[in-house]
Write a protein that holds these residues in place. Structure first.
Motif, PDB file in Angstrom:
ATOM      1  N   MET A   1       0.843  -1.187   0.000  1.00 45.33           N
ATOM      2  CA  MET A   1       0.000   0.000   0.000  1.00 45.33           C
ATOM      3  C   MET A   1       0.885   1.246   0.000  1.00 45.33           C
ATOM      4  N   THR A   2       0.647   2.134  -0.941  1.00 44.68           N
ATOM      5  CA  THR A   2       1.461   3.333  -1.064  1.00 44.68           C
ATOM      6  C   THR A   2       0.862   4.489  -0.264  1.00 44.68           C
ATOM      7  N   LYS A   3       1.687   5.496  -0.018  1.00 43.06           N
ATOM      8  CA  LYS A   3       1.201   6.686   0.682  1.00 43.06           C
ATOM      9  C   LYS A   3       0.118   7.383  -0.136  1.00 43.06           C
ATOM     10  N   ARG A   4       0.255   7.311  -1.460  1.00 42.73           N
ATOM     11  CA  ARG A   4      -0.749   7.950  -2.308  1.00 42.73           C
ATOM     12  C   ARG A   4      -2.114   7.298  -2.114  1.00 42.73           C
ATOM     13  N   GLU A   5      -2.148   5.962  -1.978  1.00 38.36           N
ATOM     14  CA  GLU A   5      -3.410   5.263  -1.767  1.00 38.36           C
ATOM     15  C   GLU A   5      -4.021   5.639  -0.419  1.00 38.36           C
ATOM     16  N   LYS A   6      -3.190   5.727   0.605  1.00 38.78           N
ATOM     17  CA  LYS A   6      -3.680   6.143   1.919  1.00 38.78           C
ATOM     18  C   LYS A   6      -4.234   7.566   1.862  1.00 38.78           C
ATOM     19  N   GLN A   7      -3.501   8.439   1.170  1.00 39.64           N
ATOM     20  CA  GLN A   7      -3.940   9.831   1.064  1.00 39.64           C
ATOM     21  C   GLN A   7      -5.275   9.932   0.341  1.00 39.64           C
ATOM     22  N   ALA A   8      -5.468   9.082  -0.675  1.00 37.84           N
ATOM     23  CA  ALA A   8      -6.726   9.123  -1.425  1.00 37.84           C
ATOM     24  C   ALA A   8      -7.907   8.768  -0.525  1.00 37.84           C
ATOM     25  N   ILE A   9      -7.735   7.729   0.318  1.00 34.79           N
ATOM     26  CA  ILE A   9      -8.782   7.363   1.275  1.00 34.79           C
ATOM     27  C   ILE A   9      -8.977   8.499   2.276  1.00 34.79           C
ATOM     28  N   GLY A  10      -7.871   9.064   2.750  1.00 38.94           N
ATOM     29  CA  GLY A  10      -7.950  10.164   3.706  1.00 38.94           C
ATOM     30  C   GLY A  10      -8.712  11.349   3.152  1.00 38.94           C
ATOM     31  N   GLN A  11      -8.507  11.648   1.879  1.00 45.34           N
ATOM     32  CA  GLN A  11      -9.215  12.764   1.265  1.00 45.34           C
ATOM     33  C   GLN A  11     -10.710  12.484   1.169  1.00 45.34           C
ATOM     34  N   ALA A 337     -16.053  19.477  24.465  1.00 46.05           N
ATOM     35  CA  ALA A 337     -15.512  19.060  23.174  1.00 46.05           C
ATOM     36  C   ALA A 337     -15.538  17.544  23.043  1.00 46.05           C
ATOM     37  N   VAL A 338     -15.765  17.085  21.827  1.00 47.18           N
ATOM     38  CA  VAL A 338     -15.780  15.650  21.532  1.00 47.18           C
ATOM     39  C   VAL A 338     -15.300  15.470  20.096  1.00 47.18           C
ATOM     40  N   GLY A 339     -14.562  14.403  19.848  1.00 49.19           N
ATOM     41  CA  GLY A 339     -14.052  14.190  18.497  1.00 49.19           C
ATOM     42  C   GLY A 339     -13.505  12.790  18.328  1.00 49.19           C
ATOM     43  N   GLY A 340     -12.887  12.548  17.184  1.00 43.65           N
ATOM     44  CA  GLY A 340     -12.333  11.222  16.927  1.00 43.65           C
ATOM     45  C   GLY A 340     -11.486  11.210  15.674  1.00 43.65           C
ATOM     46  N   ILE A 341     -10.803  10.082  15.463  1.00 46.58           N
ATOM     47  CA  ILE A 341      -9.930   9.935  14.297  1.00 46.58           C
ATOM     48  C   ILE A 341     -10.199   8.601  13.604  1.00 46.58           C
ATOM     49  N   ILE A 342      -9.879   8.573  12.312  1.00 46.59           N
ATOM     50  CA  ILE A 342      -9.952   7.357  11.501  1.00 46.59           C
ATOM     51  C   ILE A 342      -8.581   7.141  10.879  1.00 46.59           C
ATOM     52  N   ARG A 343      -8.159   5.886  10.777  1.00 53.38           N
ATOM     53  CA  ARG A 343      -6.883   5.547  10.144  1.00 53.38           C
ATOM     54  C   ARG A 343      -7.142   5.170   8.677  1.00 53.38           C
ATOM     55  N   PRO A 344      -6.846   6.057   7.745  1.00 53.69           N
ATOM     56  CA  PRO A 344      -7.092   5.750   6.332  1.00 53.69           C
ATOM     57  C   PRO A 344      -6.357   4.508   5.836  1.00 53.69           C
ATOM     58  N   GLY A 345      -5.165   4.236   6.380  1.00 52.35           N
ATOM     59  CA  GLY A 345      -4.420   3.056   5.945  1.00 52.35           C
ATOM     60  C   GLY A 345      -5.170   1.770   6.213  1.00 52.35           C
ATOM     61  N   GLY A 352     -11.617   0.016   1.370  1.00 51.09           N
ATOM     62  CA  GLY A 352     -12.032   1.380   1.103  1.00 51.09           C
ATOM     63  C   GLY A 352     -13.470   1.640   1.441  1.00 51.09           C
ATOM     64  N   LEU A 353     -13.909   2.855   1.181  1.00 50.95           N
ATOM     65  CA  LEU A 353     -15.263   3.289   1.539  1.00 50.95           C
ATOM     66  C   LEU A 353     -16.097   3.558   0.296  1.00 50.95           C
ATOM     67  N   ASN A 354     -17.359   3.185   0.381  1.00 48.51           N
ATOM     68  CA  ASN A 354     -18.328   3.578  -0.641  1.00 48.51           C
ATOM     69  C   ASN A 354     -19.170   4.688  -0.012  1.00 48.51           C
ATOM     70  N   LEU A 355     -18.731   5.931  -0.200  1.00 46.97           N
ATOM     71  CA  LEU A 355     -19.362   7.039   0.496  1.00 46.97           C
ATOM     72  C   LEU A 355     -20.807   7.235   0.075  1.00 46.97           C
ATOM     73  N   GLY A 356     -21.181   6.690  -1.050  1.00 45.93           N
ATOM     74  CA  GLY A 356     -22.573   6.805  -1.472  1.00 45.93           C
ATOM     75  C   GLY A 356     -23.505   6.039  -0.565  1.00 45.93           C
ATOM     76  N   ASN A 357     -22.949   5.053   0.186  1.00 50.84           N
ATOM     77  CA  ASN A 357     -23.767   4.270   1.113  1.00 50.84           C
ATOM     78  C   ASN A 357     -23.659   4.757   2.548  1.00 50.84           C
TER      79      ASN A 357
END
Length: 359
Positions: A1-11, A337-345, A352-357
């Motif tokens: 898995m490349t950094k570019r692929e992780k960045q794409a999920i992160g975006q 305050a409340v928040g959270g993080i997701i690990r794109p990798g 990956g994610l299907n954001l349409g769902n």
């Protein structure tokens, strides 16, 4: 898995956070160590990468986004406010005496969302946002509540010093258990040489204060066994959220001080239900927050991948009102305050994610 692929999920995740009303921010990569050390103590050195700058002094590679985001908000943020971010964090991984079969990354990408609001529905808003976004991955959702545990500890019939010690170590289960055991038995008085032979880095005044605390502690009555039993049963609550709520209601009859926290849990579950979430599918673990970041002091949550026991959670988060209050002192501000993080990798490794769902 490349950094570019992780960045794409992160975006993709960042786009969903922006659609939820968050403003994108980009905290510095190098942060002043002083603030982090004040908040976490010297223990942070074991996990963070520390460097020395001839002008700025001691600096740390960003171990976490929450602290700089809170600082930024306290300086000029309006209320309510939602922020999102995407970037690397850096943490040393303590693997003990032998390296693990699957070592964790020392540098990894995080996409995060932080909400500053006085709205009682904020916990449900953040949890529901993550739940909907991650739904295509079929993760296990879990939650806890650190306020529940801390209220129970504050209810113990102990001196302020002993309660403070237990609260300080509540995120370190083994140390906490040893302290609770010590406070539950009578300890023999400790003798100290007179006059004292001062050595080490502490000043004589600091050493004398420490001796005075130890001498006073030795005269405290032991904690009655019933209290250790109540704490053990509380910390062991682990069940689907509706069943856990029932168990906590029963325990509140013995520990009335947790009633407010149990009421909040019930309201949060009702708010999630109103958002279309099946709360029976959420696992509630009373000790969940003891294994997360130490600044969480209310609801905590995580989303984990079934069958991937060697992985960290795909997403984590929670409420951190006390941290926001501490960091807002200089500006005379305080806001929940409340928040959270997701690990794109990890999201990428799961397909990956299907954001349409995503809800």
């Amino acid at each position: 898995m490349t950094k570019r692929e992780k960045q794409a999920i992160g975006q993709q995740i960042l786009m969903a956070f922006r659609a939820a009303g968050a403003a994108e921010v980009a905290p510095d990569l190098l942060l002043p160590a002083e603030t982090l050390l004040d908040l976490y103590g010297e223990d942070i050195r074991a996990r963070a990468y520390v460097t020395q700058d001839p002008i700025r002094g001691e600096m740390m590679l960003r171990p976490d986004f929450t602290v700089p985001v809170v600082q930024m908000h306290m300086e000029n943020g309006a209320e309510p406010a939602r922020y999102c971010y995407l970037g690397e964090v850096f943490r040393k991984q303590d693997h003990g005496e032998t390296p693990p079969e699957h070592p964790r990354d020392n540098e990894y990408l995080q996409a995060g969302f932080e909400l500053f609001a006085r709205d009682a529905d904020a916990d449900a808003e953040v949890f529901a946002l993550f739940h909907g976004l991650l739904a295509p991955l079929h993760l296990q959702a879990s939650m806890g509540d650190m306020d529940l545990l801390m209220d129970a500890v504050r209810a113990l019939p102990l001196s302020g010093a002993r309660r403070a010690a237990l609260l300080h170590h509540i995120w370190r289960p083994k140390r906490f258990a040893r302290l609770l055991e010590r406070f539950s038995t009578s300890a023999p008085p400790r003798a100290f040489a007179e006059p004292a032979n001062w050595t080490g880095l502490r000043s004589p005044a600091e050493m004398q204060a420490r001796i005075a605390r130890l001498q006073a502690d030795a005269h405290e009555a032991p904690l009655a066994p019933i209290w250790a039993d109540r704490l053990s049963r509380l910390f062991a609550v682990s069940a689907p959220a509706p069943e856990a709520l029932r168990q906590l209601r029963d325990l509140a009859q013995e520990i009335p001080d947790i009633t407010d926290a149990v009421d909040r849990l019930e309201r949060n579950l009702a708010a999630l239900t109103s958002r279309g979430i099946d709360v029976a599918a959420i696992h509630f673990d009373a000790s969940h927050g003891r294994h997360t970041m130490e600044y969480y002091d209310g609801m905590t949550f995580s989303f984990t991948a079934p069958g991937r026991a060697d992985w960290p959670p795909v997403a984590t988060g929670g409420r951190y009102d006390a941290l926001a209050a501490v960091l807002g002192q200089a500006q005379g501000r305080s806001i929940p305050a409340v928040g959270g993080i997701i690990r794109p990798g990890l999201v990428h490794e799961l397909g990956g994610l299907n954001l349409g769902n995503a809800a």
